[in-house]
Scaffold this motif. Structure first.
Motif, mmCIF file in Angstrom:
data_model
loop_
_atom_site.group_PDB
_atom_site.id
_atom_site.type_symbol
_atom_site.label_atom_id
_atom_site.label_comp_id
_atom_site.label_asym_id
_atom_site.label_seq_id
_atom_site.Cartn_x
_atom_site.Cartn_y
_atom_site.Cartn_z
ATOM 1 N N ARG A 2 0.835 -1.199 0.000
ATOM 2 C CA ARG A 2 0.000 0.000 0.000
ATOM 3 C C ARG A 2 0.871 1.251 0.000
ATOM 4 O O ARG A 2 1.968 1.266 0.545
ATOM 5 C CB ARG A 2 -0.898 0.010 1.234
ATOM 6 C CG ARG A 2 -1.757 -1.221 1.306
ATOM 7 C CD ARG A 2 -2.875 -1.163 2.292
ATOM 8 N NE ARG A 2 -2.573 -0.781 3.653
ATOM 9 C CZ ARG A 2 -3.507 -0.440 4.532
ATOM 10 N NH1 ARG A 2 -4.775 -0.426 4.191
ATOM 11 N NH2 ARG A 2 -3.187 -0.116 5.761
ATOM 12 N N LYS A 3 0.335 2.320 -0.604
ATOM 13 C CA LYS A 3 1.034 3.604 -0.621
ATOM 14 C C LYS A 3 0.506 4.488 0.496
ATOM 15 O O LYS A 3 -0.678 4.437 0.835
ATOM 16 C CB LYS A 3 0.826 4.324 -1.960
ATOM 17 C CG LYS A 3 1.519 3.682 -3.123
ATOM 18 C CD LYS A 3 1.572 4.585 -4.337
ATOM 19 C CE LYS A 3 0.209 4.953 -4.857
ATOM 20 N NZ LYS A 3 0.254 5.704 -6.121
ATOM 21 N N LEU A 4 1.393 5.325 1.031
ATOM 22 C CA LEU A 4 1.014 6.337 2.001
ATOM 23 C C LEU A 4 0.919 7.665 1.267
ATOM 24 O O LEU A 4 1.890 8.131 0.666
ATOM 25 C CB LEU A 4 2.050 6.414 3.123
ATOM 26 C CG LEU A 4 1.804 7.467 4.209
ATOM 27 C CD1 LEU A 4 0.419 7.314 4.833
ATOM 28 C CD2 LEU A 4 2.883 7.384 5.268
ATOM 29 N N LYS A 5 -0.278 8.271 1.299
ATOM 30 C CA LYS A 5 -0.551 9.521 0.599
ATOM 31 C C LYS A 5 -0.792 10.641 1.600
ATOM 32 O O LYS A 5 -1.564 10.474 2.542
ATOM 33 C CB LYS A 5 -1.800 9.370 -0.275
ATOM 34 C CG LYS A 5 -1.685 8.294 -1.344
ATOM 35 C CD LYS A 5 -2.998 8.147 -2.088
ATOM 36 C CE LYS A 5 -2.907 7.114 -3.184
ATOM 37 N NZ LYS A 5 -4.191 6.991 -3.907
ATOM 38 N N LEU A 6 -0.137 11.760 1.374
ATOM 39 C CA LEU A 6 -0.352 12.944 2.200
ATOM 40 C C LEU A 6 -1.361 13.848 1.509
ATOM 41 O O LEU A 6 -1.229 14.139 0.328
ATOM 42 C CB LEU A 6 0.969 13.702 2.389
ATOM 43 C CG LEU A 6 0.871 15.077 3.067
ATOM 44 C CD1 LEU A 6 0.379 14.945 4.504
ATOM 45 C CD2 LEU A 6 2.212 15.792 3.014
ATOM 46 N N GLN A 7 -2.356 14.283 2.257
ATOM 47 C CA GLN A 7 -3.281 15.315 1.791
ATOM 48 C C GLN A 7 -3.180 16.444 2.793
ATOM 49 O O GLN A 7 -3.511 16.273 3.969
ATOM 50 C CB GLN A 7 -4.712 14.789 1.720
ATOM 51 C CG GLN A 7 -5.702 15.854 1.287
ATOM 52 C CD GLN A 7 -7.131 15.336 1.265
ATOM 53 O OE1 GLN A 7 -7.382 14.161 1.095
ATOM 54 N NE2 GLN A 7 -8.077 16.237 1.447
ATOM 55 N N VAL A 8 -2.672 17.610 2.341
ATOM 56 C CA VAL A 8 -2.451 18.693 3.282
ATOM 57 C C VAL A 8 -2.807 20.039 2.665
ATOM 58 O O VAL A 8 -2.494 20.309 1.512
ATOM 59 C CB VAL A 8 -0.987 18.689 3.796
ATOM 60 C CG1 VAL A 8 0.013 18.965 2.696
ATOM 61 C CG2 VAL A 8 -0.791 19.653 4.948
ATOM 62 N N GLN A 9 -3.498 20.861 3.447
ATOM 63 C CA GLN A 9 -3.780 22.241 3.074
ATOM 64 C C GLN A 9 -2.534 23.059 3.392
ATOM 65 O O GLN A 9 -1.919 22.882 4.458
ATOM 66 C CB GLN A 9 -4.966 22.782 3.876
ATOM 67 C CG GLN A 9 -6.258 22.045 3.644
ATOM 68 C CD GLN A 9 -6.919 22.422 2.338
ATOM 69 O OE1 GLN A 9 -6.686 23.485 1.788
ATOM 70 N NE2 GLN A 9 -7.765 21.545 1.843
ATOM 71 N N MET A 10 -2.165 23.958 2.496
ATOM 72 C CA MET A 10 -0.937 24.723 2.681
ATOM 73 C C MET A 10 -1.117 26.118 2.110
ATOM 74 O O MET A 10 -1.809 26.305 1.114
ATOM 75 C CB MET A 10 0.198 23.989 1.946
ATOM 76 C CG MET A 10 1.573 24.553 2.149
ATOM 77 S SD MET A 10 2.826 23.555 1.284
ATOM 78 C CE MET A 10 2.797 22.068 2.266
ATOM 79 N N SER A 11 -0.479 27.091 2.744
ATOM 80 C CA SER A 11 -0.473 28.442 2.196
ATOM 81 C C SER A 11 0.571 28.516 1.082
ATOM 82 O O SER A 11 1.446 27.656 0.982
ATOM 83 C CB SER A 11 -0.149 29.464 3.294
ATOM 84 O OG SER A 11 1.176 29.285 3.755
ATOM 85 N N VAL A 12 0.495 29.547 0.261
ATOM 86 C CA VAL A 12 1.457 29.725 -0.829
ATOM 87 C C VAL A 12 2.885 29.779 -0.291
ATOM 88 O O VAL A 12 3.812 29.286 -0.925
ATOM 89 C CB VAL A 12 1.123 31.003 -1.644
ATOM 90 C CG1 VAL A 12 2.230 31.360 -2.604
ATOM 91 C CG2 VAL A 12 -0.197 30.819 -2.391
ATOM 92 N N ASP A 13 3.047 30.336 0.920
ATOM 93 C CA ASP A 13 4.393 30.443 1.484
ATOM 94 C C ASP A 13 4.782 29.246 2.352
ATOM 95 O O ASP A 13 5.745 29.301 3.109
ATOM 96 C CB ASP A 13 4.579 31.776 2.222
ATOM 97 C CG ASP A 13 3.511 32.075 3.252
ATOM 98 O OD1 ASP A 13 2.477 31.379 3.288
ATOM 99 O OD2 ASP A 13 3.692 33.036 4.022
ATOM 100 N N GLY A 14 4.050 28.130 2.242
ATOM 101 C CA GLY A 14 4.492 26.864 2.813
ATOM 102 C C GLY A 14 4.079 26.550 4.234
ATOM 103 O O GLY A 14 4.629 25.634 4.843
#
Length: 186
Positions: A2-14
């Motif tokens: 299985r793969k581990l997938k990151l789903q993350v909200q981020m601002s333009v500046d990281g």
């Protein structure tokens, strides 16, 4: 495996949160195409990983969504999907369909990846995701870039102690202003 997938909200500046974990900068009025993408990503996974610090807010939010809410069907997925809380301090799980992972991070991740099933998605928090990045455990990165710069806060790349090369899978802008950058670890 299985793969581990990151789903993350981020601002333009990281940044992934304000200095005290604030999320008031995030775009909340998602368009239907982005909601469809999130649903596809969620449906491709059957396990959610959470760091201890993010768990209570995540679990409490989704378990409190009422049947008359437009989020209700998605909330049911979040509640019904098994969640693994990575912790050194909790003695019992928080919320429904949760279990604890208290061992060595690399060992726990490898054990989960070797299990039968769909992929695994990780939502956070910042320190936990940083440790996953540092350990090269994340196979696919889904950065939801919000159209805002917050100039200070929590970042997920600060622990990375080595260069990690990524391959771009896709770049998709959405009407709500979010652009999703999808990468795979080389």
């Amino acid at each position: 495996m299985r793969k581990l997938k990151l789903q993350v909200q981020m601002s333009v500046d990281g940044y992934v949160a304000g200095p005290n974990g604030e999320l008031d900068w995030m775009t909340w009025n998602l368009d239907s195409k982005l909601i469809n993408f999130i649903t596809e990503l969620t449906d491709s996974s059957d396990t959610i990983l959470l760091g201890r610090k993010m768990t209570e807010g995540f679990v409490n939010y989704w378990e409190a969504v009422q049947p008359n809410s437009p989020e209700y069907s998605f909330a049911l997925k979040m509640v019904n999907t098994p969640k693994v809380i990575f912790t050194k301090t909790l003695d019992k799980p928080i919320g429904k369909n949760t279990s604890l992972a208290k061992g060595n991070l690399s060992d726990e991740i490898m054990k989960l990846k070797k299990q039968e099933g769909k992929d695994i998605v990780v939502y956070g928090g910042a320190g936990f995701v940083s440790a996953l990045i540092q350990g090269r455990h994340i196979d696919e990165f889904n950065f939801f870039i919000n159209p805002v710069m917050i100039n200070k806060g929590m970042r997920i790349f600060d622990l990375a102690n080595m260069r990690q090369e990524l391959s771009l899978v896709s770049t998709t802008p959405y009407e709500c202003g979010i652009t999703v950058l999808r990468y795979q670890l080389k």
